[in-house]
Design a protein around this motif. Structure first.
Motif, PDB file in Angstrom:
ATOM      1  N   GLU A 102      -3.592  -1.592  13.041  1.00  0.00           N
ATOM      2  CA  GLU A 102      -2.588  -0.933  13.892  1.00  0.00           C
ATOM      3  C   GLU A 102      -1.462  -0.320  13.061  1.00  0.00           C
ATOM      4  O   GLU A 102      -1.202  -0.739  11.923  1.00  0.00           O
ATOM      5  CB  GLU A 102      -2.000  -1.943  14.893  1.00  0.00           C
ATOM      6  N   HIS A 103      -0.788   0.640  13.657  1.00  0.00           N
ATOM      7  CA  HIS A 103       0.389   1.291  13.060  1.00  0.00           C
ATOM      8  C   HIS A 103       1.330   1.608  14.233  1.00  0.00           C
ATOM      9  O   HIS A 103       1.496   2.765  14.628  1.00  0.00           O
ATOM     10  CB  HIS A 103      -0.052   2.551  12.329  1.00  0.00           C
ATOM     11  N   PRO A 104       1.954   0.557  14.828  1.00  0.00           N
ATOM     12  CA  PRO A 104       2.646   0.766  16.106  1.00  0.00           C
ATOM     13  C   PRO A 104       3.824   1.725  16.045  1.00  0.00           C
ATOM     14  O   PRO A 104       4.065   2.460  17.019  1.00  0.00           O
ATOM     15  CB  PRO A 104       3.090  -0.648  16.499  1.00  0.00           C
ATOM     16  N   THR A 105       4.561   1.759  14.929  1.00  0.00           N
ATOM     17  CA  THR A 105       5.709   2.683  14.921  1.00  0.00           C
ATOM     18  C   THR A 105       5.264   4.141  14.804  1.00  0.00           C
ATOM     19  O   THR A 105       6.000   5.044  15.198  1.00  0.00           O
ATOM     20  CB  THR A 105       6.755   2.338  13.830  1.00  0.00           C
ATOM     21  N   GLN A 106       4.052   4.380  14.262  1.00  0.00           N
ATOM     22  CA  GLN A 106       3.517   5.748  14.294  1.00  0.00           C
ATOM     23  C   GLN A 106       3.254   6.161  15.739  1.00  0.00           C
ATOM     24  O   GLN A 106       3.584   7.279  16.156  1.00  0.00           O
ATOM     25  CB  GLN A 106       2.223   5.838  13.470  1.00  0.00           C
ATOM     26  N   ALA A 107       2.680   5.245  16.526  1.00  0.00           N
ATOM     27  CA  ALA A 107       2.418   5.561  17.944  1.00  0.00           C
ATOM     28  C   ALA A 107       3.730   5.784  18.701  1.00  0.00           C
ATOM     29  O   ALA A 107       3.800   6.650  19.579  1.00  0.00           O
ATOM     30  CB  ALA A 107       1.605   4.439  18.585  1.00  0.00           C
ATOM     31  N   GLU A 117       0.877  -1.180   0.000  1.00  0.00           N
ATOM     32  CA  GLU A 117       0.000   0.000   0.000  1.00  0.00           C
ATOM     33  C   GLU A 117       0.911   1.225   0.000  1.00  0.00           C
ATOM     34  O   GLU A 117       2.017   1.185   0.541  1.00  0.00           O
ATOM     35  CB  GLU A 117      -0.864  -0.014   1.265  1.00  0.00           C
ATOM     36  N   ASN A 118       0.443   2.329  -0.584  1.00  0.00           N
ATOM     37  CA  ASN A 118       1.287   3.523  -0.726  1.00  0.00           C
ATOM     38  C   ASN A 118       1.715   4.111   0.617  1.00  0.00           C
ATOM     39  O   ASN A 118       1.010   3.992   1.614  1.00  0.00           O
ATOM     40  CB  ASN A 118       0.543   4.601  -1.514  1.00  0.00           C
ATOM     41  N   SER A 119       2.859   4.764   0.596  1.00  0.00           N
ATOM     42  CA  SER A 119       3.391   5.405   1.805  1.00  0.00           C
ATOM     43  C   SER A 119       4.485   6.377   1.401  1.00  0.00           C
ATOM     44  O   SER A 119       5.274   6.083   0.501  1.00  0.00           O
ATOM     45  CB  SER A 119       3.987   4.341   2.732  1.00  0.00           C
ATOM     46  N   THR A 120       4.540   7.519   2.056  1.00  0.00           N
ATOM     47  CA  THR A 120       5.683   8.434   1.900  1.00  0.00           C
ATOM     48  C   THR A 120       6.536   8.411   3.159  1.00  0.00           C
ATOM     49  O   THR A 120       7.732   8.108   3.130  1.00  0.00           O
ATOM     50  CB  THR A 120       5.182   9.875   1.628  1.00  0.00           C
ATOM     51  N   ARG A 121       5.895   8.725   4.311  1.00  0.00           N
ATOM     52  CA  ARG A 121       6.663   8.892   5.555  1.00  0.00           C
ATOM     53  C   ARG A 121       7.227   7.563   6.057  1.00  0.00           C
ATOM     54  O   ARG A 121       8.421   7.470   6.372  1.00  0.00           O
ATOM     55  CB  ARG A 121       5.752   9.506   6.640  1.00  0.00           C
ATOM     56  N   THR A 122       6.369   6.571   6.170  1.00  0.00           N
ATOM     57  CA  THR A 122       6.783   5.323   6.816  1.00  0.00           C
ATOM     58  C   THR A 122       7.824   4.595   5.985  1.00  0.00           C
ATOM     59  O   THR A 122       8.867   4.169   6.495  1.00  0.00           O
ATOM     60  CB  THR A 122       5.551   4.429   7.044  1.00  0.00           C
ATOM     61  N   ARG A 123       7.563   4.468   4.703  1.00  0.00           N
ATOM     62  CA  ARG A 123       8.490   3.734   3.847  1.00  0.00           C
ATOM     63  C   ARG A 123       9.860   4.407   3.803  1.00  0.00           C
ATOM     64  O   ARG A 123      10.898   3.753   3.996  1.00  0.00           O
ATOM     65  CB  ARG A 123       7.916   3.628   2.435  1.00  0.00           C
ATOM     66  N   VAL A 127       6.372  -4.416   6.904  1.00  0.00           N
ATOM     67  CA  VAL A 127       5.211  -4.741   6.067  1.00  0.00           C
ATOM     68  C   VAL A 127       4.112  -3.701   6.208  1.00  0.00           C
ATOM     69  O   VAL A 127       3.670  -3.397   7.326  1.00  0.00           O
ATOM     70  CB  VAL A 127       4.615  -6.112   6.477  1.00  0.00           C
ATOM     71  N   ARG A 128       3.680  -3.152   5.091  1.00  0.00           N
ATOM     72  CA  ARG A 128       2.445  -2.351   5.052  1.00  0.00           C
ATOM     73  C   ARG A 128       1.469  -3.030   4.104  1.00  0.00           C
ATOM     74  O   ARG A 128       1.847  -3.442   2.999  1.00  0.00           O
ATOM     75  CB  ARG A 128       2.697  -0.930   4.571  1.00  0.00           C
ATOM     76  N   ASN A 129       0.209  -3.150   4.559  1.00  0.00           N
ATOM     77  CA  ASN A 129      -0.806  -3.790   3.726  1.00  0.00           C
ATOM     78  C   ASN A 129      -2.170  -3.191   4.030  1.00  0.00           C
ATOM     79  O   ASN A 129      -2.420  -2.757   5.144  1.00  0.00           O
ATOM     80  CB  ASN A 129      -0.821  -5.300   3.995  1.00  0.00           C
ATOM     81  N   HIS A 131      -0.155  15.301  13.900  1.00  0.00           N
ATOM     82  CA  HIS A 131      -0.966  14.714  12.815  1.00  0.00           C
ATOM     83  C   HIS A 131      -0.052  13.706  12.110  1.00  0.00           C
ATOM     84  O   HIS A 131       1.076  14.057  11.743  1.00  0.00           O
ATOM     85  CB  HIS A 131      -1.433  15.809  11.854  1.00  0.00           C
ATOM     86  N   PRO A 132      -0.510  12.459  11.906  1.00  0.00           N
ATOM     87  CA  PRO A 132       0.385  11.461  11.301  1.00  0.00           C
ATOM     88  C   PRO A 132       0.684  11.724   9.832  1.00  0.00           C
ATOM     89  O   PRO A 132       1.667  11.205   9.301  1.00  0.00           O
ATOM     90  CB  PRO A 132      -0.400  10.148  11.458  1.00  0.00           C
ATOM     91  N   GLY A 133      -0.165  12.549   9.180  1.00  0.00           N
ATOM     92  CA  GLY A 133      -0.006  12.785   7.755  1.00  0.00           C
ATOM     93  C   GLY A 133      -0.482  11.582   6.940  1.00  0.00           C
ATOM     94  O   GLY A 133      -0.594  10.496   7.476  1.00  0.00           O
ATOM     95  N   PRO A 134      -0.757  11.782   5.655  1.00  0.00           N
ATOM     96  CA  PRO A 134      -0.835  13.085   4.992  1.00  0.00           C
ATOM     97  C   PRO A 134      -2.060  13.864   5.464  1.00  0.00           C
ATOM     98  O   PRO A 134      -3.065  13.263   5.814  1.00  0.00           O
ATOM     99  CB  PRO A 134      -0.937  12.706   3.509  1.00  0.00           C
TER     100      PRO A 134
END
Ligand code: CP
Length: 307
Positions: free
Chosen positions: A138-143, A57-63, A110-112, A264-267
């Motif tokens: 969940e998105h644990p590394t964002q938290a 799945e698309n990502s800018t920040r996390t990837r 992994v992002r899905n 704000h996690p963005g985008p």
């Protein structure tokens, strides 16, 4: 450190001691950034290892932050794009992972779009798996990066009032943040239209604010969420202008209080959940969250790989 989890799938994989280790390690990388990375060197933590960035799945920040984090720790990085892979020819995720396993990688990030994919991959590989966001789960590394940002600003998370505002029903960030902020001792309240609050709200036992001004008045921290049009079932948000009127953070309501920060996690959907000028206020942490994302993901990768 032997009880540090093998994989990071969800926020409750980590207790407060694990989180302290992550924050201390992130601070070490941040404090030594100039004399290491900016001096043309790398940290040795992942020397000889390979990190596979498996983004379905698309990502800018996390990837990009995971890629920088892995490289700054001396790892090789394998970039796997689902839409350019044999998944598009019908190969299964299980066969895809078996194939990448055979290339002798060590860590999957992994992002899905589907809930549970990182946990499924963890069940079929012996390698380390990190959840970089799965569906509405969940998105644990964002938290983690959000908590680190709060910690750096206030010197603590314990005892702070945190409001999570917006599209909570579709938000993996909200789920991870509610769990992790409570692990760290914060008091969490929610706010959003009834249609964007989950039906199982009572399980979280999270109070709901009556209006945006009450939320701002009560909070030390506001975590504002994106309206997730791509995950919206249908008819959950009948009118953007109504949403803006009752739920938007803008200069007029946010600048009324001095001791408060905005995350704000963005985008960001500027003009919807957040007025653009409000994102430039001195207590908006949006860019600092992105910077902290690299240091905290370096810490997560290092601790998982060297447990
Ligand atoms: N916060 C976040 O997950 O952003 P990306 O989708 O750009 O990675």
């Amino acid at each position: 450190m032997s009880d540090f989890p093998k994989n990071l799938i969800q926020a409750d994989d980590l207790n407060s001691e694990h989180l302290k280790l992550i924050f201390d390690k992130a601070k070490y990388f941040e404090d030594n950034f100039t004399n290491t990375i900016q001096n043309g060197e790398h940290f040795p933590d992942l020397k000889g290892r390979t990190v596979a960035l498996a983004f379905f799945e698309n990502s800018t920040r996390t990837r990009n932050s995971f890629e920088l984090a892995a490289k700054r720790l001396s790892s090789d990085v394998l970039n796997f794009s689902a839409n350019q892979s044999s998944l598009a020819k019908g190969e299964s995720i299980a066969d895809t992972i078996r194939t990448i396993d055979a290339m002798m990688v060590d860590i999957y990030v992994v992002r899905n779009q589907y809930n549970g994919t990182p946990a499924f991959i963890a069940s079929i590989t012996n390698n380390i798996v990190v959840n970089a966001g799965d569906g509405k789960h969940e998105h644990p590394t964002q938290a983690i990066l959000d908590a680190y940002t709060i910690l750096k600003h206030y010197g603590k998370v314990d005892g702070l009032n945190v409001s999570i505002i917006g599209d909570i029903i579709n938000s993996r960030v909200a789920r991870s943040n509610i769990t992790m902020l409570r692990t760290l001792g914060a008091d969490v309240k929610l706010f959003g239209p009834g249609t964007l609050l989950p039906r199982h709200l009572n399980c979280w036992n999270a109070p709901i604010h009556d209006n945006i001004n009450d939320a701002i008045e009560w909070s030390d921290v506001i975590i504002l969420l994106r309206i997730q049009n791509e995950r919206m079932d249908s008819g959950l948000l009948p009118s953007i202008s109504e949403y803006v009127k009752f739920y938007q953070i803008n200069v007029a309501n946010f600048a009324k209080k001095d001791k408060i920060i905005l995350l704000h996690p963005g985008p960001v959907n500027y003009g919807v959940e957040l007025e653009h000028n409000a994102s430039k206020l001195h207590n908006s942490m949006i860019d600092r969250q992105v910077t902290n994302g690299v240091f905290t993901r370096m810490a997560v990768l290092s601790l998982l790989a060297n447990r």
